[in-house]
Write a protein that holds these residues in place. Structure first.
Motif, PDB file in Angstrom:
ATOM      1  N   ASN A 212      78.490  12.599 -42.857  1.00 34.57           N
ATOM      2  CA  ASN A 212      79.683  13.413 -42.645  1.00 34.57           C
ATOM      3  C   ASN A 212      80.915  12.517 -42.533  1.00 34.57           C
TER       4      ASN A 212
ATOM      5  N   SER B 265      83.851  13.659 -43.236  1.00 34.71           N
ATOM      6  CA  SER B 265      84.854  14.674 -43.500  1.00 34.71           C
ATOM      7  C   SER B 265      85.137  15.622 -42.349  1.00 34.71           C
TER       8      SER B 265
ATOM      9  N   MET C 133      86.922  12.295 -40.598  1.00 33.19           N
ATOM     10  CA  MET C 133      87.598  12.548 -41.867  1.00 33.19           C
ATOM     11  C   MET C 133      88.325  11.313 -42.396  1.00 33.19           C
TER      12      MET C 133
ATOM     13  N   GLY D  57      86.618   9.876 -45.111  1.00 39.09           N
ATOM     14  CA  GLY D  57      86.430  10.704 -46.293  1.00 39.09           C
ATOM     15  C   GLY D  57      87.681  10.954 -47.106  1.00 39.09           C
ATOM     16  N   VAL D  58      88.838  10.549 -46.586  1.00 37.32           N
ATOM     17  CA  VAL D  58      90.070  10.803 -47.328  1.00 37.32           C
ATOM     18  C   VAL D  58      90.615   9.523 -47.986  1.00 37.32           C
TER      19      VAL D  58
ATOM     20  N   LEU E 292      81.784  15.642 -48.476  1.00 37.36           N
ATOM     21  CA  LEU E 292      83.162  15.297 -48.812  1.00 37.36           C
ATOM     22  C   LEU E 292      84.180  16.245 -48.190  1.00 37.36           C
ATOM     23  N   SER E 293      85.350  15.686 -47.957  1.00 35.44           N
ATOM     24  CA  SER E 293      86.461  16.464 -47.406  1.00 35.44           C
ATOM     25  C   SER E 293      87.308  17.054 -48.532  1.00 35.44           C
TER      26      SER E 293
ATOM     27  N   LEU F  18      79.891  19.472 -50.720  1.00 32.41           N
ATOM     28  CA  LEU F  18      81.281  19.837 -50.522  1.00 32.41           C
ATOM     29  C   LEU F  18      81.413  21.351 -50.629  1.00 32.41           C
TER      30      LEU F  18
ATOM     31  N   ASN G 216      83.625  20.288 -46.843  1.00 31.05           N
ATOM     32  CA  ASN G 216      83.752  20.442 -45.405  1.00 31.05           C
ATOM     33  C   ASN G 216      84.955  21.363 -45.174  1.00 31.05           C
TER      34      ASN G 216
END
Lengths: 257, 304
Positions: free
Chosen positions: B127, B129, B138, B141-142, B166-167, B190, B192
């Motif tokens: 996780n 995200s 997150m 993930g960004v 994924l976010s 995907l 989130n």
């Protein structure tokens, strides 16, 4: 306790004053065991602004008529939609959820049930069970004014009822914690109502070292302990109001201080 | 009955329906409502190296066709999971996937390594995200480079199926998906939740203690579907699609867009047995469309 999901039929929808109504639900099969303090989650269809189920404490279980009562106040689109139900309509419920009020111990006989506004709902069922077990519970019910006093005649079936209103339009004037009945001695207090009221009662009970339980009504999504949205802070960390509660002994709660 | 078997990396699922992390507890919470052995898989609650209390109440706000949450990964830590929860889960015949989160790179690595030793856990969902934690989550993930690094390092210690969640809160989800694929992810899942916010106009206060939170439910489905479609075209690894799936029709849309499996999330809160209805509905659809297998509709979107 096993939880159920299923459709129940509206046997009666009784409009009460001040935007309250009493939904009585039944089904062909005998209803499962339900305990005072437990709640249900109702699905609300055909109301676009309502996404999640709505949570209501069990107001009363009429075993003879195989009915579960829900006392509801219209506060938004979900409750407004529910208020329009008619006899014979079907509603989807998840029930019974949560823990329950604990029964008095052997040394506890003087019991006070304090309710505020629509928060009186679970106390009727609790009072009924206590009376059935041979106790004579007292009810102290508070509201803003006389119109906010709901189901008084039902409570009178199970014990003495004392009333406060903030404007003095019925009973003693002020908050429940101002009522003269509190000069009497009590062994246990059960409370459900607005948070400031429950906090004030908790403070009172703490000062007098009276055993005290409250029923919380945090916003919930799942109602079964999966989403962890409805937590309250306890001395054991965050706990789910839906599964660890809704009833907590006030000693467990951080807000009692 | 059509063949619903699907594969994510080395993980074979008996059907492509998984319950999403954070919406289904550890499965046990739902035993009164459905036979969880019938599920393709269960993504258990986000698990971190150390116990987390999560965010203060209020953590949830209802929105039109959805909800915001700000739970903040409340969980008792990976050791509690291994010692207390895992032994109870071993008896069930569904794929338990542990959602692994962390505040630092080291957290992710150590947690994944511990889960790697559990014989009855065939996969993790990394996780990167979660929008509701102050540190990590997150943030990994960004950013393409950070996403790549955490996957690269976790890949070294985790030898079973590695799914990376994924976010959607990014400018270009494809580049993140490609980056984690390059570092050895077996699949991506995907989306989130989308970062959102709700305000009480009367009190002039935010409805969440954290002000912002993660949006989920049917309202996010079109965004999720678009991102699944984009990512499925860009990567060769399987895509696990989720975002607002509430019924079989929603699920079918994700398969057509390219998902190999799907996750049902927020819908579990409204109907705890919805996942089984989704499985049944997928089977009905496949038979109605004369498909022998779920594979026949994965990525079968007709765009011409």
């Amino acid at each position: 306790m096993k939880k159920f999901i299923g459709n129940l039929v509206v046997s009666e929808n009784i409009p009460l004053k001040n935007n309250h109504f009493l939904l009585k639900l039944t089904q062909a099969e005998p209803l499962p065991l339900m305990l005072p303090g437990q709640f249900v989650q109702l699905k609300i269809d055909d109301t676009p602004s309502v996404f999640l189920r709505r949570t209501f404490s069990i107001n009363y279980v009429d075993r003879l008529k195989n009915e579960i009562w829900l006392l509801i106040q219209v506060v938004g689109d979900g409750t407004r939609s529910l208020s329009k139900n008619k006899t014979g309509d079907s509603l989807n419920l998840i029930y019974p959820l949560g823990n329950s009020f604990s029964m008095p111990t052997a040394t506890q006989s003087r019991l006070l049930l304090i309710g505020g506004g629509v928060g009186v709902a679970p106390l009727l069922f609790l009072g009924a069970i206590l009376a059935e077990k041979g106790f004579s519970p007292s009810f102290l019910i508070g509201a803003r004014n006389v119109d906010g006093l709901i189901e008084l005649e039902e409570f009178q079936k199970f014990g003495n009822v004392y009333v406060t209103t903030e404007d003095g339009s019925a009973g003693e004037i002020g908050f429940v914690t101002n009522h003269s009945i509190l000069k009497n001695t009590f062994d246990k207090i059960y409370t459900c109502g607005p948070t400031p009221m429950m906090q004030a009662v908790t403070q009172f009970a703490e000062n007098k070292s009276i055993d005290s339980e409250v029923s919380l009504e945090n916003k919930m999504a799942c109602g079964i302990g999966a989403c962890l949205c409805c937590v309250t802070q306890t001395h054991q960390g965050n706990q789910c109001v839906c599964t660890d509660g809704p009833v907590f002994n006030t000693k467990e709660l951080v807000w009692q201080i | 009955m059509a063949n619903l078997t699907t594969k994510i990396g080395n993980l074979t699922l008996k059907n492509p329906v998984i319950t999403a992390s954070g919406t289904f507890g550890y499965g046990e919470e739902y035993l009164d409502f459905l036979d969880i052995n019938q599920l393709g898989g269960i993504c258990v609650k986000g698990t971190t190296l150390h116990r987390r209390e999560g965010n203060p109440y209020p953590r949830m706000a209802e929105t039109p066709s959805g909800m915001l949450n700000a739970v903040g990964l409340q969980n008792k830590g990976v050791d509690y999971f291994i010692n207390t929860i895992y032994p109870r889960l071993k008896v069930f015949e569904t794929a338990f996937i542990v959602n692994v989160s962390g505040s630092t790179l080291e957290d992710y690595i150590e947690t994944a390594e511990k889960i790697n030793s559990l014989s009855s856990i065939p996969a993790i969902e990394l996780n990167i995200s979660c929008p509701n934690v102050k540190q990590g989550g997150m943030a990994f993930g960004v950013d393409k480079d950070m996403a790549a690094e955490v996957v690269k390092e976790v890949r070294k210690v985790y030898h079973k199926t590695l799914i990376v969640k994924l976010s959607p809160n990014v400018t270009d989800i494809i580049s993140i998906a490609e980056a984690v694929e390059h570092e050895g992810a077996d699949a991506v899942s995907l989306i989130n939740t989308l970062l959102g916010m709700a305000i009480d106009a009367e009190t002039q206060k935010p409805l969440l203690s954290t002000i912002t939170g993660g949006l989920s439910g049917p309202c996010v489905k079109p965004i999720a579907l678009r991102m699944v479609w984009q990512v499925a075209h860009a990567v060769k690894i399987p895509v696990v699609g989720m975002g607002g799936i509430s019924n079989a029709r929603d699920a079918i849309e994700f398969f057509l867009a390219g998902a190999t499996a799907i996750e049902v999330g927020t819908a579990n809160f409204i109907d705890p047995a919805v996942s089984l209805q989704v499985i049944q509905g997928i089977d009905d659809y496949l038979q109605r469309h004369h498909c022998e297998s779920i594979i026949d509709i994965i990525g079968a979107l007709k765009t011409a």
